[in-house]
Design an enzyme around this catalytic site. Structure first.
Site, short mmCIF file in Angstrom:
data_model
loop_
_atom_site.label_atom_id
_atom_site.label_comp_id
_atom_site.label_asym_id
_atom_site.label_seq_id
_atom_site.Cartn_x
_atom_site.Cartn_y
_atom_site.Cartn_z
N GLU A 202 0.84 -1.19 0.00
CA GLU A 202 0.00 0.00 0.00
C GLU A 202 0.88 1.23 0.00
O GLU A 202 1.97 1.22 0.58
CB GLU A 202 -0.90 0.04 1.25
CG GLU A 202 -2.00 -0.98 1.28
CD GLU A 202 -2.82 -0.89 2.55
OE1 GLU A 202 -2.38 -0.17 3.48
OE2 GLU A 202 -3.87 -1.53 2.64
N HIS A 237 3.79 0.12 14.62
CA HIS A 237 2.48 -0.35 14.17
C HIS A 237 1.73 -1.11 15.25
O HIS A 237 0.71 -1.73 14.97
CB HIS A 237 2.59 -1.21 12.91
CG HIS A 237 3.49 -0.63 11.87
ND1 HIS A 237 3.24 0.59 11.26
CD2 HIS A 237 4.68 -1.06 11.37
CE1 HIS A 237 4.23 0.86 10.42
NE2 HIS A 237 5.10 -0.11 10.48
N ASN A 295 -10.87 -6.69 10.63
CA ASN A 295 -10.50 -7.71 11.60
C ASN A 295 -11.75 -8.49 11.97
O ASN A 295 -12.69 -7.94 12.56
CB ASN A 295 -9.89 -7.07 12.85
CG ASN A 295 -8.54 -6.44 12.54
OD1 ASN A 295 -7.66 -7.08 12.00
ND2 ASN A 295 -8.40 -5.17 12.86
N ARG A 297 -12.89 -10.45 14.16
CA ARG A 297 -12.84 -10.96 15.54
C ARG A 297 -13.10 -9.80 16.49
O ARG A 297 -13.26 -8.66 16.06
CB ARG A 297 -11.45 -11.54 15.82
CG ARG A 297 -10.34 -10.54 15.50
CD ARG A 297 -8.97 -11.03 15.91
NE ARG A 297 -7.90 -10.23 15.34
CZ ARG A 297 -7.48 -9.07 15.79
NH1 ARG A 297 -8.07 -8.52 16.83
NH2 ARG A 297 -6.48 -8.42 15.21
#
Length: 812
Positions: A202, A237, A295, A297
């Site tokens: 990206e 991150h 995500n 979850r």
């Protein structure tokens, strides 16, 4: 429903908490290392992961056959995966489906679509209303293909694993020159963490904010968003501070984020709780944002949303998994959001900020969490209200923890110890509350980032709000300056007498450990002599060795660290007859060493039995008999508040002695706490504004021997090795691992007889799923390589030795 929690630590405890409120029996699973872990006790039943050769994740919590065995033995009907491990594994969900067990999460198709980040980007390109950042999401993983794609989109470029999350394996390439090196490292970390080395690319947005949206969907076609969380305070991150609402966004902008998130969830037929992450332009976060990933979850930071809105997300995960209709619509969520609290979460990690944030492993000798609702979610079960949205309207702190005193942090698992969530009606109140909660938190036995988080929470930029994801990297030195590393220098520069007094208080508390009668010491009973306010009384039988209390604020700091050495000498007060209890005369000499010309020594003398009602008169025990210690400008008076000795249930058999005192410095109260392990290592906390102080309690002989060794090495031009991570630099001819871990690879140039340059990487060690580079500390020639790939190494273990150029030349 019988619910097996296929995870460990605080998330397993969190799930068990709500299941208990719903009346659902729970089953914990555990590795050998976790046999006595808190999450095992939190569940109704427990199953070992049988047959594992070790406690490593691949053998335990990532091992599908062993988990299926535990599920079969426990007759579980549902499985909650928590976060991490197999929480986003389509293979695991498929295996459960084939076994007739319900996976508490999205369907396999959604896991496959969103679990593969490249696939999810392609799906979002076809969806309506989901903005995308330019990038490469193709299946061709050839090095040349990826390099060409990176060159076409323009550097810098973000390299991300196609599977997994949590910041692991994410690398930034600044140019063509470093692209292949960063790509190799990203692949290796991705393979280690997720068993998949595929990546996507990206365009990297240097000034960006991380804004994510919580969504909830049921099996009846209903989908809502529960608004956003700002997770921009990151390092490497990895999120550290998360909050909701996101600072600086209008109500309309918040709705746009939510609508895009719901569109993304519907595009893959999502079911359950999920989070859609966006990258926002820091200069225009309300209108310029791009889909990042989903995500599939429950997120680590889900308590932020729970505290802000007063909703139990785990409850609705379980209800949806049972086939129930979602009990609220978007209008009800919008109404709750307009009246929401502000919640901020801090993640506590076992890592050493002073040593490049390397993970810290080992036993936890002592822990004190702030006064809070541990793992509490105020649901309608407790409020007796029908609405699922019931935020607490008064400020409070929630604590979700996975470790207790006596536990041990293993290199096998993620180093997160727990989370503190501060909730208040306004952001300003929540920020102050979070800082205060961090100040109350105590850990001993390993390094943590508590003091670092405390410094972040009061940094003017964070207090203002709206920082970007690169904020911490750009201000790391400034944050460290305000944390523990240079705390002594700052205090000494602004108020030398204050630094002296704080050091004296810590030393005096350590000295008063000996104010115990022989019979109390032998029995280990409550230390009654400590509790009295009658000065220092001691029996003839009690040992009175001289001690040196060495205080260092900032673990592992080698350059520019101020060391406080307090020599505590004891002798009988004159006029006391032999064989009777008598007052103990203490002298404390505080030596301040900061490597500059400002080194100083200040003497404090105990005055046994000195009265002084004018100081500390508000304390009921501040009457006659409280000892007083003169300083340069006034006096320090010490009153015992608590002293107790506890045995920590750890494999190391630590005995912990905890002391709390109140010192009156020139009449002003200053609370202090000291925790001492039976190996002479201690931590002290003096006053609310100070950082953790690391103490070593030495005998006079031990201190003199260390001083003599240091003088000898200094005169010979050698560097003294630090003790316990403190002191001068280690021998540069030896490359040692700074942490426990496994050798991931060894450089091709790291062979005997090969010349290497200072800073050249030689060995890479993996710990807690992250890779750490060990480089040569000087120019030289490899003398010996002491490890092999796959070998386990301990903290401080030498892995490579180097010879000097001159030695090689002479031998030739």
């Amino acid at each position: 429903m019988r619910l097996l929690v296929a995870n460990r630590g605080e998330i397993a405890r969190r799930v068990a908490h709500t299941a208990r409120l719903l009346g659902i029996p729970t089953i914990a699973v555990y590795s050998e290392a976790d046999a006595h872990a808190p999450h095992v006790r939190a569940c109704t039943h427990a199953q070992p992961l049988l047959g594992a050769a070790s406690s490593a994740p691949q053998e335990t919590y990532l091992n599908i056959p062993r988990l299926l065995g535990a599920i079969e033995r426990s007759n579980a009907t549902h499985v909650h995966p928590g976060y991490g491990f197999l929480s986003e594994s389509a293979s695991f969900a498929t295996a459960l489906e084939r076994s007739g067990v319900t996976f508490v999460g999205p369907p396999v198709a959604a896991l496959e679509a969103m679990g593969d980040k490249s696939s999810s980007k392609r799906i979002m390109e076809a969806a309506q209303g989901v903005p995308l950042v330019p990038g490469y999401h193709g299946k061709d993983q050839n090095d040349d293909t990826l390099l060409a794609a990176a060159t076409e989109m323009g550097f810098p470029v973000m390299i991300k694993p196609s599977m997994g999350g949590g910041g692991k394996g994410m690398k930034i390439s600044q140019s063509r020159d470093d692209f292949l090196q960063q790509l190799t490292t990203a692949r290796r970390e991705a393979a280690s963490a997720f068993n998949d080395d595929r990546v996507l690319l990206e365009r990297y947005v240097p000034r960006s904010r991380h804004v994510e949206v919580q969504v909830m969907c049921d099996t009846h076609g209903n989908a809502v968003h529960l608004y956003e969380r700002d997770c921009s305070v990151q390092r490497r991150h990895q999120k550290l501070l998360e909050e909701s609402p996101a600072p600086g966004l209008t109500e309309a902008q918040r709705r746009r984020y939510g609508e895009a998130a719901v569109a993304a969830a519907k595009a893959v037929g999502y079911v359950g709780a999920g989070t859609v992450e966006f990258i926002a332009d820091a200069d225009d976060p309300g209108d310029t944002f791009y889909f990042c990933e989903m995500n599939t979850r429950l997120q680590v930071e889900h308590p932020v949303t729970e505290c802000a809105l007063g909703v139990d997300l785990v409850e609705w995960q379980l209800r949806v998994a049972r086939g129930e209709v979602l009990g609220f619509g978007q209008e009800e969520v919008d109404c709750a959001a307009r009246n929401s609290m502000h919640a901020i979460e801090a993640r506590l990690y076992a890592e050493n900020p002073s040593n490049n944030f390397l993970p810290s492993t080992g036993p936890i000798w002592y822990v004190r969490w702030p006064k809070a609702r541990e793992g509490r979610v105020l649901t309608r079960f407790e409020t007796m209200k029908d609405s699922p949205f019931n935020p607490v309207r008064t400020p409070y702190v929630r604590v979700d923890v996975g470790y207790e005193a006596g536990g041990e942090v293993s290199a096998n698992y993620d180093p997160m110890l727990g989370k503190l969530i501060a909730s208040a009606p306004t952001r300003d109140e929540a920020v102050r509350l979070l800082h205060d909660a961090l100040a109350e938190t105590r850990f001993m036995g390993l390094s943590t980032n508590v003091d670092f988080l405390k410094a972040c929470a009061i940094h003017p930029d964070f207090v203002k709000g709206g920082v970007d994801t690169a904020w911490m990297e750009g201000r790391l030195d400034a944050i460290m300056d305000s944390a523990q590393d240079r705390w002594w220098q700052r205090v000494a520069a602004s108020s030398p007498d204050e630094a002296d007094r704080i050091a004296a208080v810590a030393a005096l508390i350590a000295a008063r450990r000996w104010d115990v009668s022989a019979e109390h010491a032998a029995s280990g009973a409550s230390l009654g002599a400590w509790m009295g306010a009658d000065g220092f009384r001691i029996s003839e039988a009690t040992p009175m060795p001289d001690e040196v209390v060495e205080i260092v604020a900032g673990e592992g700091v080698e350059d520019g660290c101020t060391k406080i050495r307090a020599r505590v000498r004891r002798r009988r007060a004159s006029g006391e007859s032999s064989g009777k209890a008598g007052a103990l005369d203490l002298e404390v000499v505080v030596e301040v060493h900061d490597g500059s010309d400002g080194d100083s020594a200040v003497a404090y003398r105990a005055v046994p039995g000195a009265a002084g009602n004018a100081q500390g008169a508000d304390d009921p025990r501040a009457g006659d008999g409280v000892s007083s210690y003169p300083t340069r400008t006034g006096s320090v008076r010490l009153i015992s508040l608590e002293n107790r000795r506890v045995q920590v249930a750890s494999p190391h058999g630590e005995t912990i002695e905890k002391m709390s005192s109140r010192a009156y410095v020139d009449g002003k109260p200053l609370d202090a706490e000291l925790v001492v392990a039976n190996r002479g290592i201690a931590n002290a906390w003096v006053g609310e504004g100070t950082a953790t102080m690391d103490l070593r309690i030495l005998s006079e002989e031990e201190a003199s021997a260390e001083d003599a060794t240091a003088d000898l090495e200094a005169s010979s031009g050698k560097s003294a090795a630090g003790v316990g991570g403190l002191g001068a630099s280690a021998d540069p001819s030896k490359v040692a691992s700074p942490l426990f871990g496994q050798v991931a690879r060894i450089s091709a140039s790291c062979i005997r007889g090969q010349a290497v340059k200072r800073g050249e990487p030689l060995v890479w060690v993996t710990s807690m799923k992250l890779e750490h580079e060990l480089a040569a500390r000087r120019d030289g020639v490899v003398a010996d390589v002491l490890v092999e790939v796959g070998e386990q190494v301990k903290e401080g273990q030498v892995v490579v030795t180097l010879d000097r150029w001159e030695k090689v030349t002479d031998s030739d």
